[in-house]
Design a protein around this motif. Structure first.
Motif, PDB file in Angstrom:
ATOM      1  N   SER A 139      25.043  13.994 -44.961  1.00 53.22           N
ATOM      2  CA  SER A 139      25.987  12.887 -44.809  1.00 53.22           C
ATOM      3  C   SER A 139      27.370  13.391 -44.401  1.00 53.22           C
ATOM      4  O   SER A 139      27.733  14.543 -44.655  1.00 53.22           O
ATOM      5  N   ASP A 140      28.143  12.535 -43.770  1.00 55.74           N
ATOM      6  CA  ASP A 140      29.511  12.886 -43.389  1.00 55.74           C
ATOM      7  C   ASP A 140      30.356  13.157 -44.618  1.00 55.74           C
ATOM      8  O   ASP A 140      31.285  13.973 -44.580  1.00 55.74           O
ATOM      9  N   ARG A 141      30.055  12.475 -45.722  1.00 53.58           N
ATOM     10  CA  ARG A 141      30.832  12.681 -46.945  1.00 53.58           C
ATOM     11  C   ARG A 141      30.655  14.102 -47.477  1.00 53.58           C
ATOM     12  O   ARG A 141      31.597  14.690 -48.002  1.00 53.58           O
ATOM     13  N   GLY A 152      33.111   7.477 -55.678  1.00 58.79           N
ATOM     14  CA  GLY A 152      34.563   7.474 -55.683  1.00 58.79           C
ATOM     15  C   GLY A 152      35.213   8.341 -56.747  1.00 58.79           C
ATOM     16  O   GLY A 152      36.421   8.217 -56.991  1.00 58.79           O
ATOM     17  N   LYS A 191      32.758  16.359 -45.303  1.00 61.40           N
ATOM     18  CA  LYS A 191      34.185  16.253 -45.621  1.00 61.40           C
ATOM     19  C   LYS A 191      34.501  16.917 -46.957  1.00 61.40           C
ATOM     20  O   LYS A 191      35.559  17.540 -47.118  1.00 61.40           O
ATOM     21  N   ALA A 192      33.572  16.796 -47.914  1.00 61.37           N
ATOM     22  CA  ALA A 192      33.801  17.395 -49.231  1.00 61.37           C
ATOM     23  C   ALA A 192      33.842  18.918 -49.140  1.00 61.37           C
ATOM     24  O   ALA A 192      34.694  19.565 -49.762  1.00 61.37           O
ATOM     25  N   TYR A 209      27.065  14.066 -56.626  1.00 68.76           N
ATOM     26  CA  TYR A 209      26.698  12.760 -56.072  1.00 68.76           C
ATOM     27  C   TYR A 209      27.779  11.730 -56.367  1.00 68.76           C
ATOM     28  O   TYR A 209      28.156  10.935 -55.491  1.00 68.76           O
ATOM     29  N   LEU A 224      30.694  12.164 -54.138  1.00 73.46           N
ATOM     30  CA  LEU A 224      30.451  11.772 -52.748  1.00 73.46           C
ATOM     31  C   LEU A 224      30.344  10.263 -52.567  1.00 73.46           C
ATOM     32  O   LEU A 224      30.868   9.711 -51.589  1.00 73.46           O
ATOM     33  N   PHE A 225      29.662   9.582 -53.493  1.00 77.41           N
ATOM     34  CA  PHE A 225      29.291   8.180 -53.259  1.00 77.41           C
ATOM     35  C   PHE A 225      29.804   7.198 -54.302  1.00 77.41           C
ATOM     36  O   PHE A 225      29.614   5.993 -54.137  1.00 77.41           O
TER      37      PHE A 225
END
Length: 492
Positions: free
Chosen positions: A369-371, A336, A374-375, A330, A333-334
């Motif tokens: 989520s898009d994150r 940084g 991407k991860a 987490y 992802l959110f």
């Protein structure tokens, strides 16, 4: 998948049959007890106690030149004649009048003791007191009865009647009740055995191809993690890893063969992101994900294992890692946090771990989520293999969402637990996703021989989806709308 397979004795799995019988033994015992008690109560309800009250007489002829001979003949004649008198309506009416009762329900009998002049008068009734009252009335009226029976005979009473203390026909059902209980127990066990045999679960590797629309990647036998009670008390209740000192060669070799098949499948599909999931909770999919990842890492591969079960993360506990809240999936992802700082590394195997320190009620939103997308893409480019431990498919939509972020999926099936029809439904769901289904792993397989020598495998990991089982609003999340059937998890 062979849908018309004929059932044979060879298909009977002895261990599952034995365990099912032991598991249902209590129900069979209760059922047999209920049958035995019902039969006992039925017989008790129908049973009527009968009490007999008797008086003894000596029958003699008034005029006897040959005393013994005459008395013997007199007794026999008197018994025959007297019995007829006792059965007459006249006697019954007289007894009813004397006792003040409306109906004569007793049975009266006169008999002679063999080769004697002794006559026994017996009265049988449902009440011991009524039997006594009737015979006393007959005795009181006996001078008149003697005249009716024979004017040349005399009856001298030798033994007065007494109120009977016990019935002639006591209800004694101990042996029959035990027999009925035994037969009922066998019948219930036979019923449970038939149910167990016909239960359409997966009990051997052959069932994976015969009953399921998927390939077999292999089996993992049941193995105890704890070799002693003291070690069990010291350790946490987590799955057995191939790097544990208690892991047997057979256990390690099982995962080596499974990993080899996954590598072969991944090579043909040019894939390196592998999803590990199951149909339901407690099937051991987290343990399988860990051991598949460890096996790949021990072969010199650069492997990242992601704890994608955000509702009930378990990977950290299996590696005995105290997760830093700022080093999690987490936070990467959110918050940084860089991937290099978020990853943990297992020193024994070199396996990289991306963990969670708590459960998230909005797990589907995080995963979709898009994150997250991407991860996963970034990790796939950096590592040889990315192994993603997913929640069970039947629990929530997370598994279906994650199956669209990976390349291959592996379905872990626990031995003799989930119906083949339910597994095939899950297979259909996975086949609709981006990740191609590589096959199924039959987990925690047990046999009688394995059990006798200590066994293989370890039980599936625990889950706690209870209050989170209602998050189906993500069933139509973005482009994952086709998983809307998970809408049954809508919020309360």
């Amino acid at each position: 998948m062979n849908e018309n397979k004929t059932f044979t004795l060879a298909d009977i799995d002895a261990y599952s049959l034995l365990m099912d019988l032991l598991h249902n033994l209590w129900a069979a015992v209760l059922g047999a007890l209920a049958v035995a008690m019902a039969l006992y109560m039925f017989n008790s309800y129908r049973h009527v106690d009968r009490y007999t009250c008797s008086a003894t007489f000596a029958v003699m002829s008034k005029k006897s030149s040959n005393y013994i001979y005459q008395n013997l003949n007199a007794a026999e004649n008197m018994a025959e004649t007297f019995t007829g008198v006792l059965q007459s309506d006249v006697l019954k009416e007289r007894v009813c009048t004397d006792l003040g009762i409306d109906e004569f329900n007793a049975s009266v009998k006169a008999s002679v003791v063999s080769e004697t002049n002794i006559l026994i008068l017996s009265v049988t009734d449902e009440s011991p007191q009524d039997a006594f009252n009737v015979i006393r009335t007959i005795i009181n009226d006996y001078p008149d009865l003697i005249q009716w029976a024979s004017s040349s005979m005399v009856m001298n009473i030798l033994q007065e009647p007494e109120v009977p203390r016990s019935p002639d026909n006591p209800l004694y059902m101990r042996n029959s009740t035990i027999r009925i209980f035994g037969l009922s127990l066998l019948a219930f066990l036979a019923l449970f055995a038939e149910f167990s045999i016909k239960q359409d679960t997966i009990k051997k590797e052959k069932d994976l191809t015969d009953k399921l629309d998927a390939k077999s990647l292999g089996t993992v036998n049941y193995e105890k993690k704890y070799k002693s009670l003291s070690s069990r008390l010291r350790d946490k209740k987590t799955g057995l890893k191939i790097t544990d000192t208690t892991a047997s060669f057979g256990f390690v070799e099982s995962y080596r063969k499974i990993a080899a098949k996954i590598i072969d499948e991944a090579g043909r599909k040019h894939a390196n992101a592998i999803l590990i999931t199951s149909v339901r909770e407690h099937e051991g999919k987290s343990t399988a994900a860990v051991n598949i990842a460890l096996t790949l890492a021990r072969q010199g591969k650069n492997v990242v294992l992601i704890d994608g079960d955000l509702r009930s993360p378990s990977i950290a506990e299996m590696f005995d890692i105290d997760v830093d809240p700022h080093r999690t999936l987490y936070s990467m992802l959110f918050e940084g946090v860089k991937p290099a700082n978020a990853l943990y590394r297992d020193k024994k195997s070199g396996l990289y771990l991306l963990l969670s320190h708590k459960g998230y009620s909005n797990s589907t939103e995080i995963i979709a989520s898009d994150r997250m997308k991407k991860a996963i893409k970034m990790l796939k480019e950096a590592a040889d293999y990315v192994v993603l431990d997913s929640p069970p498919v039947s629990v929530i939509a997370d598994a279906a969402v994650e199956a669209n972020l990976t390349d291959l999926s592996v379905l872990v099936v626990q031995y003799n637990r989930v119906q083949a029809s339910d597994i095939n439904e899950t297979i259909d769901v996975l086949k609709e996703c981006k990740a191609e289904l590589a096959g199924c792993v039959l987990n925690q397989v047990r046999t009688i021989s394995h059990s006798m020598v200590g066994g293989y495998g370890y039980g599936g990991y625990r889950y706690g989806y209870g209050k989170y089982g209602t998050y189906g609003k993500y069933g139509k999340y973005g482009h994952y709308g086709k998983y809307g059937k998970y809408g049954k998890y809508d919020k309360n």
